[in-house]
Design a protein around this motif. Structure first.
Motif, PDB file in Angstrom:
ATOM      1  N   PHE A   1       6.365   8.426  11.139  1.00  0.00           N
ATOM      2  CA  PHE A   1       5.212   7.963  11.922  1.00  0.00           C
ATOM      3  C   PHE A   1       4.662   9.115  12.755  1.00  0.00           C
ATOM      4  O   PHE A   1       3.458   9.390  12.766  1.00  0.00           O
ATOM      5  CB  PHE A   1       5.631   6.807  12.822  1.00  0.00           C
ATOM      6  N   GLY A   2       5.550   9.825  13.467  1.00  0.00           N
ATOM      7  CA  GLY A   2       5.104  10.932  14.292  1.00  0.00           C
ATOM      8  C   GLY A   2       4.553  12.097  13.483  1.00  0.00           C
ATOM      9  O   GLY A   2       3.590  12.759  13.887  1.00  0.00           O
TER      10      GLY A   2
ATOM     11  N   ALA B   1      14.942  -0.358  19.366  1.00  0.00           N
ATOM     12  CA  ALA B   1      14.064   0.596  20.051  1.00  0.00           C
ATOM     13  C   ALA B   1      12.996   1.130  19.103  1.00  0.00           C
ATOM     14  O   ALA B   1      11.811   1.213  19.464  1.00  0.00           O
ATOM     15  CB  ALA B   1      14.889   1.741  20.626  1.00  0.00           C
ATOM     16  N   VAL B   2      13.400   1.482  17.881  1.00  0.00           N
ATOM     17  CA  VAL B   2      12.437   2.020  16.924  1.00  0.00           C
ATOM     18  C   VAL B   2      11.410   0.955  16.542  1.00  0.00           C
ATOM     19  O   VAL B   2      10.196   1.225  16.503  1.00  0.00           O
ATOM     20  CB  VAL B   2      13.164   2.545  15.669  1.00  0.00           C
ATOM     21  N   ILE B   3      11.867  -0.263  16.263  1.00  0.00           N
ATOM     22  CA  ILE B   3      10.931  -1.329  15.895  1.00  0.00           C
ATOM     23  C   ILE B   3       9.959  -1.609  17.037  1.00  0.00           C
ATOM     24  O   ILE B   3       8.749  -1.776  16.824  1.00  0.00           O
ATOM     25  CB  ILE B   3      11.710  -2.608  15.513  1.00  0.00           C
TER      26      ILE B   3
ATOM     27  N   LEU C   1       4.558  -1.423  18.908  1.00  0.00           N
ATOM     28  CA  LEU C   1       3.607  -1.221  20.006  1.00  0.00           C
ATOM     29  C   LEU C   1       2.616  -0.114  19.662  1.00  0.00           C
ATOM     30  O   LEU C   1       1.395  -0.268  19.859  1.00  0.00           O
ATOM     31  CB  LEU C   1       4.366  -0.870  21.280  1.00  0.00           C
ATOM     32  N   THR C   2       3.110   0.989  19.119  1.00  0.00           N
ATOM     33  CA  THR C   2       2.227   2.110  18.803  1.00  0.00           C
ATOM     34  C   THR C   2       1.256   1.751  17.687  1.00  0.00           C
ATOM     35  O   THR C   2       0.069   2.118  17.743  1.00  0.00           O
ATOM     36  CB  THR C   2       3.061   3.335  18.388  1.00  0.00           C
TER      37      THR C   2
ATOM     38  N   ALA D   1      -4.142   0.572  16.050  1.00  0.00           N
ATOM     39  CA  ALA D   1      -5.104  -0.224  15.287  1.00  0.00           C
ATOM     40  C   ALA D   1      -6.256  -0.739  16.149  1.00  0.00           C
ATOM     41  O   ALA D   1      -7.354  -0.978  15.634  1.00  0.00           O
ATOM     42  CB  ALA D   1      -4.391  -1.401  14.619  1.00  0.00           C
ATOM     43  N   ARG D   2      -6.029  -0.899  17.451  1.00  0.00           N
ATOM     44  CA  ARG D   2      -7.016  -1.571  18.296  1.00  0.00           C
ATOM     45  C   ARG D   2      -7.654  -0.679  19.363  1.00  0.00           C
ATOM     46  O   ARG D   2      -8.589  -1.108  20.034  1.00  0.00           O
ATOM     47  CB  ARG D   2      -6.371  -2.779  18.989  1.00  0.00           C
ATOM     48  N   SER D   3      -7.144   0.522  19.538  1.00  0.00           N
ATOM     49  CA  SER D   3      -7.640   1.370  20.625  1.00  0.00           C
ATOM     50  C   SER D   3      -8.714   2.328  20.137  1.00  0.00           C
ATOM     51  O   SER D   3      -8.885   2.563  18.935  1.00  0.00           O
ATOM     52  CB  SER D   3      -6.485   2.172  21.237  1.00  0.00           C
ATOM     53  N   GLY D   4      -9.419   2.914  21.100  1.00  0.00           N
ATOM     54  CA  GLY D   4     -10.394   3.930  20.774  1.00  0.00           C
ATOM     55  C   GLY D   4      -9.753   5.175  20.193  1.00  0.00           C
ATOM     56  O   GLY D   4     -10.336   5.850  19.337  1.00  0.00           O
ATOM     57  N   PHE D   5      -8.536   5.468  20.632  1.00  0.00           N
ATOM     58  CA  PHE D   5      -7.845   6.636  20.085  1.00  0.00           C
ATOM     59  C   PHE D   5      -7.574   6.454  18.600  1.00  0.00           C
ATOM     60  O   PHE D   5      -7.735   7.392  17.816  1.00  0.00           O
ATOM     61  CB  PHE D   5      -6.528   6.864  20.829  1.00  0.00           C
TER      62      PHE D   5
END
Length: 301
Positions: free
Chosen positions: A23-24, A159-161, A166-167, A172-176
């Motif tokens: 992911f990172g 923790a990973v899930i 959250l990320t 998916a929903r943020s301007g970033f």
């Protein structure tokens, strides 16, 4: 059947670490579109920094074990933020428009620097954390066998899930997230539409570095040690896995990496362990060849 279930449980933990790393990695390389060999080194360096700082806190500062580990976690995250800052401003941005080999060679040098820095800081000694939260949790059992995961494995997976869920939701929903997709598709067109390409890139590198650091922290706490050469091994695996899946979606890359970790666990349970990496690399190379051949045929058609 219970033995198979145990291998699946084992694969959940290794798959979670691979998923976080993938992911990172895609967060950065979805914009950079260049091979980044320093990513695995950051994973190993931050995990090793956590262990060294925890050992210092426990032995020199007389902290309790868990307080020393907490200090090590903070130090590892700070190192990740610093390295990401340096990489984005001093390496990736100046070299982004140059030959792809320039970033490959530069990040290879950074990998060697981080690996040697870890080795020198530890005086070429392996420091080990004591087992923590190693109490087994039984999922199934019969008269002679128990399928278990330890408490630390469950916490790592949770923790990973949590972080990925959250990320991915924010992405998916943020301007970033929208800006990241725009820059990934065409940075010049995104800039013409008012997107701050440099800020998006720097945030992506920072978030990717923090993912690598978190994976290194979780691996260090579970295994108790991260060797100096671990970064190259994990970095190559994530490089191949994300190359097979593409850089368009960090979440899809994470799911593919989790499946890769599960496959590794199943191989270790049924076949010779010394051949595991060779066969897994061969499988990934075969997938790359088939995908490349499929794309060439589509172009011809």
């Amino acid at each position: 059947m219970l033995y198979f279930f145990q291998q699946v449980l084992n694969g959940l933990h290794s798959g979670a670490l691979y998923a976080l790393l993938a992911f990172g990695y895609v967060l950065t390389n979805g914009l950079l579109h260049r091979t980044n060999l320093a990513y695995g080194a950051m994973f190993a360096f931050c995990g090793h920094a956590m262990i060294l700082t925890a050992a210092f806190g426990y032995q020199a500062l007389w902290l309790t074990l868990y307080a020393a580990v907490a200090l090590g976690i903070v130090a590892a995250l700070l190192y990740a933020a610093l390295i990401s800052h340096v990489l984005s401003r001093s390496v990736f941005e100046p070299l982004a428009d140059r030959s792809p080999n320039a970033i490959v060679v530069t990040t290879l040098g950074i990998l060697l620097v981080l690996s040697e820095a870890s080795r020198i800081a530890a005086d070429t000694h392996d420091l080990w954390l004591p087992p923590m939260l190693a109490r087994p949790v039984i999922f199934a059992q019969n008269a002679g066998f128990k399928a278990t995961l330890t408490l630390i494995q469950l916490l790592d997976c949770a923790a990973v899930i949590g972080v990925l869920a959250l990320t991915a939701w924010v992405f998916a929903r943020s301007g970033f997230g929208r800006s990241w997709r725009a820059v990934s598709d065409d940075p010049r067109a995104a800039a013409m539409c008012g997107v701050d390409v440099r800020a998006v890139f720097r945030l992506a590198v920072l978030f990717g570095g923090l993912c690598a650091a978190l994976a290194g922290i979780l691996a260090g706490i579970y295994y108790g040690n991260i060797s100096f050469g671990t970064g190259l091994v994990y970095g190559l695996k994530i490089l191949f896995v994300t190359a097979v899946g593409g850089y368009l979606s960090p979440l899809k890359a994470a799911l593919g990496a989790a499946a890769f970790g599960m496959a590794e666990s199943l191989w270790a349970g049924y076949f010779p362990l010394e051949w595991r990496d060779a066969w897994m690399y061969l499988f990934l190379v075969a997938m790359l060849v088939l995908i490349g051949a499929g794309r060439d045929q589509q172009k011809i058609a």
